[in-house]
Design an enzyme around this catalytic site. Structure first.
Site, mmCIF file in Angstrom:
data_model
loop_
_atom_site.group_PDB
_atom_site.id
_atom_site.type_symbol
_atom_site.label_atom_id
_atom_site.label_comp_id
_atom_site.label_asym_id
_atom_site.label_seq_id
_atom_site.Cartn_x
_atom_site.Cartn_y
_atom_site.Cartn_z
ATOM 1 N N ASP A 1 0.831 -1.202 0.000
ATOM 2 C CA ASP A 1 0.000 0.000 0.000
ATOM 3 C C ASP A 1 0.869 1.258 0.000
ATOM 4 O O ASP A 1 2.061 1.211 0.334
ATOM 5 C CB ASP A 1 -0.887 -0.037 1.267
ATOM 6 C CG ASP A 1 -2.225 0.651 1.055
ATOM 7 O OD1 ASP A 1 -2.339 1.463 0.133
ATOM 8 O OD2 ASP A 1 -3.150 0.361 1.840
ATOM 9 N N ASP B 1 -10.840 1.792 -3.133
ATOM 10 C CA ASP B 1 -11.309 1.496 -1.777
ATOM 11 C C ASP B 1 -12.820 1.395 -1.715
ATOM 12 O O ASP B 1 -13.367 0.946 -0.714
ATOM 13 C CB ASP B 1 -10.846 2.590 -0.798
ATOM 14 C CG ASP B 1 -9.501 2.235 -0.180
ATOM 15 O OD1 ASP B 1 -9.001 1.124 -0.435
ATOM 16 O OD2 ASP B 1 -8.958 3.074 0.569
HETATM 17 C C1 GLA Z 1 -5.805 1.567 2.396
HETATM 18 C C2 GLA Z 1 -6.185 0.418 1.479
HETATM 19 C C3 GLA Z 1 -7.244 -0.427 2.150
HETATM 20 C C4 GLA Z 1 -6.707 -0.949 3.449
HETATM 21 C C5 GLA Z 1 -6.271 0.212 4.338
HETATM 22 C C6 GLA Z 1 -5.574 -0.264 5.576
HETATM 23 O O1 GLA Z 1 -6.848 2.470 2.526
HETATM 24 O O2 GLA Z 1 -6.615 0.891 0.253
HETATM 25 O O3 GLA Z 1 -7.609 -1.494 1.308
HETATM 26 O O4 GLA Z 1 -5.630 -1.813 3.205
HETATM 27 O O5 GLA Z 1 -5.395 1.080 3.652
HETATM 28 O O6 GLA Z 1 -5.173 0.781 6.382
#
Ligand code: GLA
Length: 747
Positions: free
Chosen positions: A466, A536
């Site tokens: 990420d 997301d």
């Molecule tokens: C980001 C990612 C999510 C999740 C969160 C965890 O927003 O896109 O899918 O992994 O971080 O903090």
């Protein structure tokens, strides 16, 4: 040989069955573009298409590398400042060479070939005598794909320093007239919305200055003639294999348009000491005479087969269950194992432990950088958890965010200077975290050792990487003042170096890139990780739009798509499990919910979904994808898309309706990718009538399905009243002339 040199006319012609890209080496040394479009005769001169510059006119025709100050008044591709402060260049043709295959670009991801016969590469060398600058325009034409890859290499061959102020990867001048521009724009959780607008006089651009390609704009432009559709008309694409700041721009003047794409010059400069050189990222120019659909298909094939790399490139991607929306940071080993067991019972293949597993990480406020399992939650560490998950017959994966550090972390306490920030200035707060200075090789080395140690410590088969914040107060801790303009690009080079080292050291690990969803969903990342977390937002209706938009350029095998719980955590919307599945099937399927919190009936639906997806995975991940009814056009209330196997034997069609209206009429959807001469057995999945199961089918001709359409019954035809957010899935299988008497009708 797809590159022809017509010496008598000074023309170089890149050609395959689908396109021609014809350059003229003008006497003034500037290569000009005579034609980019449908394939034309490589043995004839095409110089008449762009009359040579006449003596009284300073403005050059269609330069391939426009520079300021010497007669071209448009947006430049190259601005090279010399020791005296001038940026005027007189680039003269020095020579060219044609190579079989495609060399790599040092330090940068790029498309590649596996055999030299797949492509030819042309390097045109230009030089500016006064400054000593040497500029190489590099083009690769693929034998079987309607794409040309381009980049620029600039070498300081003089004895005084030079400073690059702008170095675009490609600049293309096309004839004027009516053009439409399509871009993918949006924001967090609504990435890749299709925005189409007419090209107007002047410049129109998209870009990013955030340090990553961003949720807001994707590094892609599509230019079309006004009447181009999915199936017909001229379409041109410009895409950039890069994950940092970018600019993509179209400038329309009286008689032409100029499209350019590359690193955003707004936050870039690069000092070239004598003997030094810089290569730009690669731009992928694509052309289709058969509409936007064929343009997308060229990108899909290239990105899936010759940009993604490593053993996972061609492997079926596992169906996963990700812990994030199921438990967030609130878990212990027992809860995770229960979740994994539930996932296993659904037929899921990979269990992914998302955020929250490392030292003290109970929220997004702490601990990034401290990549040690938290003994409070995982007393046996990742090793014991991973082994237990494996013992259930599942693969085990984890989430990391290696480019970041929390202010509350051991790493920050030990190395506060590794966090990016301008000395003496206030830091902008952003998700309680700071970005590590990956322009520093020792920081890259530290992260590599930390993550490599982690991957060795447990049976980890998958990593979700990420990157959750943009870069503010950009400043390279080890860069001298005159090189601070290099910071952003050096950061991205650091990311690529880190990815490459980890992917080389752990070739069996499947990497999925992520940046708060699709904040870095770009071709550069695809070269590092063959799949990405698309957004997301997991709401099925929102995902229709995002996945539709992303499909303009990215293959389904690159798009993570999860079924999550309702009410949806980002939207509050309630959609059926069937609709959530029917959208997520058109991507790399995953689940992001706690199956234990569902009723038995719902779990049975999920089990069927996983089995269905696995049975059709090859088709859904690697088949030909066609967009049929756009959620961005018409009444915006319906959408449809399909995957067809390359041999036209099988297909799956998804049909979606946002809001149900009284008296919903029937719809005919013209399918694509089928054989009009064949007959198909069409069944609805998972069966539309209670009790009918998946057995109801009809036989339809490929001619009817492609020329008339697949009938989606309306309400008056006793069609289903699914309420809002309805969906239908159809499975088509070619049948070999078997007469089927009185087949039942699909309701
Ligand atoms: C980001 C990612 C999510 C999740 C969160 C965890 O927003 O896109 O899918 O992994 O971080 O903090």
């Amino acid at each position: 040989m797809p590159i022809h040199h017509l010496a008598s006319a000074g023309e170089l012609h890149l050609r395959n069955e689908q396109l021609s890209y014809v350059l003229r080496l003008s006497p003034r040394g500037r290569p000009e573009l005579l034609h980019f479009g449908g394939p034309i005769d490589p043995e004839l001169s095409h110089g008449h298409l762009v009359p040579p510059v006449v003596a009284w006119c300073t403005e050059p025709g269609r330069p391939e590398c426009p520079t300021p100050g010497s007669g071209d008044f448009g947006a430049p591709a190259l601005v090279l400042e010399q020791a005296d402060g001038s940026s005027t260049l007189e680039l003269a043709y020095v020579g060219h060479r044609i190579l079989a295959g495609k060399p790599a670009i040092p330090g940068l991801p790029s498309t590649y070939v596996e055999r030299d016969e797949e492509a030819d590469t042309l390097e045109v060398e230009l030089a500016d005598a006064r400054s000593g600058a040497r500029v190489f325009l590099v083009y690769t034409v693929f034998r079987d794909l309607a794409v040309v890859a381009r980049h620029l290499r600039v070498v300081n061959g003089g004895d005084a320093p030079l400073t690059l102020r702008c170095a675009m990867s490609a600049s293309v001048d096309l004839p004027g007239g009516a053009w439409e521009l399509t871009q993918l724009s949006g924001g967090w959780a609504r990435e890749c919305q299709v925005v189409r607008r007419p090209v107007a006089p002047g410049s129109q651009s998209i870009g990013s200055l955030r340090g990553h390609s961003s949720h807001h704009h994707n590094p892609l432009l599509i230019l079309e003639r006004g009447d181009t559709t999915e199936e017909r008309g001229d379409a041109y694409g410009l895409s950039l294999v890069y994950s940092g700041n970018f600019l993509a721009e179209v400038e329309a003047s009286a008689d032409k348009i100029r499209a350019r794409i590359g690193i955003h010059p707004g936050a870039f400069s690069w000092k070239l000491a004598p003997g030094e050189e810089l290569c730009t990222p690669e731009a992928i120019l694509a052309y289709s005479a058969e509409g936007r659909g064929a343009l997308s298909e060229a990108y899909h094939q290239l990105f899936r087969e010759r940009l993604a790399r490593g053993p996972w490139r061609d492997r079926p991607r596992p169906v996963l269950l990700n812990s994030w929306e199921a438990v967030y940071c609130d878990f212990d080993e027992e809860r995770l194992l229960r979740l994994a067991a539930e996932a296993r019972d659904l037929g899921v293949e990979l269990f992914v432990l998302d955020d929250g597993w490392f030292l003290g990480r109970d929220s997004d406020q702490t601990s990034l950088g401290d990549w040690t399992p938290d003994p409070r939650k995982l007393p046996g560490g990742l090793a014991r958890l991973g082994r237990a998950v494996e013992a259930m017959g599942l693969g085990f994966g984890i989430w990391i965010e290696p480019e970041m550090v929390s202010q509350r972390s051991q790493l920050f306490a030990a190395h506060p200077d590794w966090a990016i920030g301008s000395p003496g200035r206030t830091r902008t707060e952003y998700r309680h975290q700071r970005v590590l200075d990956l322009s520093r090789p020792e920081v890259v080395e530290w992260i590599f050792q930390a993550i490599a140690g982690l991957l060795r410590s447990a049976p980890i088969r998958y990593v979700k990487w990420d990157m959750n914040r943009s870069i503010t107060e950009p400043f390279g801790g080890m860069l001298p003042a005159e090189r601070q303009g290099e910071f952003f690009h050096r950061y991205v080079l650091g990311v690529y170096a880190l990815y490459r080292r980890l992917a080389d050291a752990f070739p069996e690990v499947l990497f999925e890139s992520c940046s708060s969803g699709g904040g870095r969903f770009d071709p550069g990342m695809l070269a590092c990780a063959p799949q990405a977390w698309t957004s997301d937002c997991t709401d099925a209706m929102e995902r229709l739009a995002t996945q539709w938009g992303a499909s303009l350029c990215y293959p389904l095998s690159s798009m993570g798509a999860h079924v999550s719980a309702v009410p949806n955590h980002q939207m509050g919307r309630v959609t059926s499990l069937e609709t959530r599945g029917a959208v997520a099937f058109f991507g790399v399927l995953g689940y992001e919910l706690d199956p234990g919190a569902l009723e038995d009936g719902a779990r049975a639906i999920l089990r069927d979904q996983v089995a269905f997806y696995k049975a059709h995975r090859e088709l859904l991940q690697r088949g030909r994808f066609f967009r049929l009814v756009s959620p961005f056009e018409g009444d915006r209330n319906h959408a449809s898309w399909m995957c067809a196997s390359r041999d036209a034997q099988r297909a799956i069609v998804g049909y979606y309706r946002v809001l149900q209206h009284v008296g919903e009429p029937s719809h005919l959807i013209r399918l694509r990718g089928l054989d009009p001469a064949a007959r198909y057995r069409v069944s609805a999945w998972p069966g539309s009538e209670p009790g009918a199961g998946g057995d109801a089918f009809v036989i339809r001709g490929g001619d009817e399905l492609t020329r008339v359409g697949l009938l989606i019954p309306g309400e008056s035809d006793a069609g289903p009243r699914q309420g809002d957010f309805g969906s239908r899935l159809f499975v088509l299988e070619r049948c070999w002339g078997v007469p089927v008497p009185h087949p039942p009708v699909i309701p």
